[in-house]
Design a protein around this motif. Structure first.
Motif, PDB file in Angstrom:
ATOM      1  N   PRO A 105       2.506  -6.109  -2.785  1.00 54.06           N
ATOM      2  CA  PRO A 105       1.988  -5.673  -1.488  1.00 54.06           C
ATOM      3  C   PRO A 105       3.050  -5.740  -0.393  1.00 54.06           C
ATOM      4  O   PRO A 105       3.906  -6.618  -0.395  1.00 54.06           O
ATOM      5  CB  PRO A 105       0.855  -6.657  -1.206  1.00 54.06           C
ATOM      6  N   ALA A 106       2.982  -4.792   0.525  1.00 52.68           N
ATOM      7  CA  ALA A 106       3.863  -4.770   1.696  1.00 52.68           C
ATOM      8  C   ALA A 106       2.965  -4.751   2.937  1.00 52.68           C
ATOM      9  O   ALA A 106       2.411  -3.723   3.292  1.00 52.68           O
ATOM     10  CB  ALA A 106       4.770  -3.546   1.654  1.00 52.68           C
ATOM     11  N   LEU A 119      10.837  -0.969   7.447  1.00 55.71           N
ATOM     12  CA  LEU A 119      11.133  -2.403   7.550  1.00 55.71           C
ATOM     13  C   LEU A 119      11.433  -3.031   6.184  1.00 55.71           C
ATOM     14  O   LEU A 119      12.316  -3.887   6.066  1.00 55.71           O
ATOM     15  CB  LEU A 119       9.967  -3.134   8.208  1.00 55.71           C
ATOM     16  N   TYR A 120      10.689  -2.631   5.167  1.00 53.32           N
ATOM     17  CA  TYR A 120      10.900  -3.171   3.823  1.00 53.32           C
ATOM     18  C   TYR A 120      11.983  -2.425   3.052  1.00 53.32           C
ATOM     19  O   TYR A 120      12.378  -2.851   1.974  1.00 53.32           O
ATOM     20  CB  TYR A 120       9.595  -3.132   3.027  1.00 53.32           C
ATOM     21  N   GLY A 121      12.455  -1.313   3.575  1.00 53.76           N
ATOM     22  CA  GLY A 121      13.517  -0.558   2.904  1.00 53.76           C
ATOM     23  C   GLY A 121      13.049   0.124   1.629  1.00 53.76           C
ATOM     24  O   GLY A 121      13.820   0.236   0.668  1.00 53.76           O
ATOM     25  N   LEU A 122      11.809   0.594   1.622  1.00 58.79           N
ATOM     26  CA  LEU A 122      11.267   1.238   0.419  1.00 58.79           C
ATOM     27  C   LEU A 122      11.772   2.670   0.295  1.00 58.79           C
ATOM     28  O   LEU A 122      11.924   3.380   1.292  1.00 58.79           O
ATOM     29  CB  LEU A 122       9.738   1.224   0.459  1.00 58.79           C
ATOM     30  N   ARG A 123      12.011   3.082  -0.913  1.00 56.47           N
ATOM     31  CA  ARG A 123      12.481   4.441  -1.183  1.00 56.47           C
ATOM     32  C   ARG A 123      11.284   5.359  -1.412  1.00 56.47           C
ATOM     33  O   ARG A 123      10.251   4.921  -1.925  1.00 56.47           O
ATOM     34  CB  ARG A 123      13.383   4.457  -2.405  1.00 56.47           C
ATOM     35  N   PRO A 124      11.420   6.635  -1.073  1.00 62.96           N
ATOM     36  CA  PRO A 124      10.340   7.596  -1.324  1.00 62.96           C
ATOM     37  C   PRO A 124       9.927   7.581  -2.797  1.00 62.96           C
ATOM     38  O   PRO A 124      10.762   7.451  -3.686  1.00 62.96           O
ATOM     39  CB  PRO A 124      10.956   8.950  -0.952  1.00 62.96           C
ATOM     40  N   GLY A 125       8.629   7.674  -3.021  1.00 59.03           N
ATOM     41  CA  GLY A 125       8.109   7.718  -4.382  1.00 59.03           C
ATOM     42  C   GLY A 125       7.919   6.371  -5.042  1.00 59.03           C
ATOM     43  O   GLY A 125       7.481   6.297  -6.182  1.00 59.03           O
ATOM     44  N   THR A 126       8.232   5.259  -4.324  1.00 59.27           N
ATOM     45  CA  THR A 126       8.115   3.931  -4.921  1.00 59.27           C
ATOM     46  C   THR A 126       6.922   3.150  -4.373  1.00 59.27           C
ATOM     47  O   THR A 126       6.788   1.960  -4.646  1.00 59.27           O
ATOM     48  CB  THR A 126       9.391   3.095  -4.704  1.00 59.27           C
ATOM     49  N   TYR A 127       6.062   3.808  -3.602  1.00 56.64           N
ATOM     50  CA  TYR A 127       4.948   3.089  -2.984  1.00 56.64           C
ATOM     51  C   TYR A 127       3.721   3.981  -2.825  1.00 56.64           C
ATOM     52  O   TYR A 127       3.812   5.201  -2.800  1.00 56.64           O
ATOM     53  CB  TYR A 127       5.350   2.540  -1.614  1.00 56.64           C
ATOM     54  N   LEU A 128       2.567   3.309  -2.717  1.00 56.58           N
ATOM     55  CA  LEU A 128       1.310   3.937  -2.321  1.00 56.58           C
ATOM     56  C   LEU A 128       0.981   3.406  -0.942  1.00 56.58           C
ATOM     57  O   LEU A 128       1.298   2.258  -0.628  1.00 56.58           O
ATOM     58  CB  LEU A 128       0.182   3.542  -3.274  1.00 56.58           C
ATOM     59  N   MET A 136      11.889  10.892 -11.675  1.00 50.14           N
ATOM     60  CA  MET A 136      10.835  10.496 -10.767  1.00 50.14           C
ATOM     61  C   MET A 136      10.851   8.966 -10.605  1.00 50.14           C
ATOM     62  O   MET A 136      11.021   8.234 -11.559  1.00 50.14           O
ATOM     63  CB  MET A 136       9.491  10.958 -11.307  1.00 50.14           C
ATOM     64  N   ALA A 137      10.659   8.517  -9.370  1.00 52.83           N
ATOM     65  CA  ALA A 137      10.686   7.080  -9.075  1.00 52.83           C
ATOM     66  C   ALA A 137       9.431   6.399  -9.605  1.00 52.83           C
ATOM     67  O   ALA A 137       8.377   7.004  -9.734  1.00 52.83           O
ATOM     68  CB  ALA A 137      10.810   6.872  -7.580  1.00 52.83           C
ATOM     69  N   LYS A 138       9.553   5.130  -9.880  1.00 54.06           N
ATOM     70  CA  LYS A 138       8.432   4.320 -10.348  1.00 54.06           C
ATOM     71  C   LYS A 138       7.747   3.664  -9.137  1.00 54.06           C
ATOM     72  O   LYS A 138       8.408   3.082  -8.276  1.00 54.06           O
ATOM     73  CB  LYS A 138       8.945   3.244 -11.297  1.00 54.06           C
ATOM     74  N   ILE A 139       6.422   3.741  -9.081  1.00 56.55           N
ATOM     75  CA  ILE A 139       5.673   3.106  -8.004  1.00 56.55           C
ATOM     76  C   ILE A 139       5.664   1.601  -8.250  1.00 56.55           C
ATOM     77  O   ILE A 139       5.264   1.135  -9.308  1.00 56.55           O
ATOM     78  CB  ILE A 139       4.239   3.662  -7.931  1.00 56.55           C
ATOM     79  N   THR A 140       6.106   0.851  -7.234  1.00 58.02           N
ATOM     80  CA  THR A 140       6.208  -0.607  -7.368  1.00 58.02           C
ATOM     81  C   THR A 140       5.518  -1.372  -6.242  1.00 58.02           C
ATOM     82  O   THR A 140       5.393  -2.585  -6.325  1.00 58.02           O
ATOM     83  CB  THR A 140       7.687  -1.034  -7.407  1.00 58.02           C
ATOM     84  N   HIS A 141       5.078  -0.671  -5.173  1.00 60.71           N
ATOM     85  CA  HIS A 141       4.523  -1.346  -4.000  1.00 60.71           C
ATOM     86  C   HIS A 141       3.282  -0.648  -3.462  1.00 60.71           C
ATOM     87  O   HIS A 141       3.129   0.558  -3.621  1.00 60.71           O
ATOM     88  CB  HIS A 141       5.558  -1.393  -2.870  1.00 60.71           C
ATOM     89  N   ILE A 142       2.439  -1.420  -2.787  1.00 61.27           N
ATOM     90  CA  ILE A 142       1.332  -0.879  -1.992  1.00 61.27           C
ATOM     91  C   ILE A 142       1.613  -1.267  -0.548  1.00 61.27           C
ATOM     92  O   ILE A 142       1.820  -2.448  -0.242  1.00 61.27           O
ATOM     93  CB  ILE A 142      -0.029  -1.461  -2.399  1.00 61.27           C
ATOM     94  N   VAL A 143       1.624  -0.281   0.335  1.00 64.48           N
ATOM     95  CA  VAL A 143       1.883  -0.495   1.755  1.00 64.48           C
ATOM     96  C   VAL A 143       0.535  -0.592   2.477  1.00 64.48           C
ATOM     97  O   VAL A 143      -0.299   0.299   2.375  1.00 64.48           O
ATOM     98  CB  VAL A 143       2.727   0.663   2.326  1.00 64.48           C
ATOM     99  N   TYR A 144       0.336  -1.692   3.200  1.00 58.22           N
ATOM    100  CA  TYR A 144      -0.897  -1.944   3.940  1.00 58.22           C
ATOM    101  C   TYR A 144      -0.613  -1.953   5.444  1.00 58.22           C
ATOM    102  O   TYR A 144      -0.292  -3.009   6.011  1.00 58.22           O
ATOM    103  CB  TYR A 144      -1.491  -3.296   3.553  1.00 58.22           C
ATOM    104  N   PRO A 145      -0.704  -0.808   6.112  1.00 61.59           N
ATOM    105  CA  PRO A 145      -0.503  -0.809   7.560  1.00 61.59           C
ATOM    106  C   PRO A 145      -1.637  -1.571   8.245  1.00 61.59           C
ATOM    107  O   PRO A 145      -2.727  -1.711   7.682  1.00 61.59           O
ATOM    108  CB  PRO A 145      -0.537   0.669   7.926  1.00 61.59           C
ATOM    109  N   GLY A 146      -1.374  -2.066   9.439  1.00 61.53           N
ATOM    110  CA  GLY A 146      -2.429  -2.753  10.168  1.00 61.53           C
ATOM    111  C   GLY A 146      -1.909  -3.616  11.290  1.00 61.53           C
ATOM    112  O   GLY A 146      -0.711  -3.663  11.553  1.00 61.53           O
TER     113      GLY A 146
END
Length: 73
Positions: free
Chosen positions: A60-61, A32-41, A1-11
């Protein structure tokens, strides 16, 4: 399982190149940030499910005015 490392803030963001305001979705930011599934909220989320210490440790992203998105992955 991937480790969560980022929070994505759409807006919204005002573009440096055309001066228009654009809404950047969570899916666009992930790409755009090239984040992998399971690595972000994606904000908003249930903050009660995570400790403040954990949330503070995440990168933060956000939409960027300059349009430059460093690849985090």
């Amino acid at each position: 399982m991937a480790k969560i490392t980022h929070i994505v803030y759409p807006g919204p963001v005002r573009s440096k190149t055309d001066g228009d305001e654009h809404y950047i979705t969570a899916n666009q930011l992930v790409w755009l940030y090239g984040l992998r599934p399971g690595t972000y909220l994606i904000y908003p989320f249930d903050r009660g499910a995570y400790t403040e210490e954990f949330l503070d440790s995440l990168t933060p992203a956000h939409p960027r005015y300059d349009g430059r998105y460093p690849k985090f992955a």
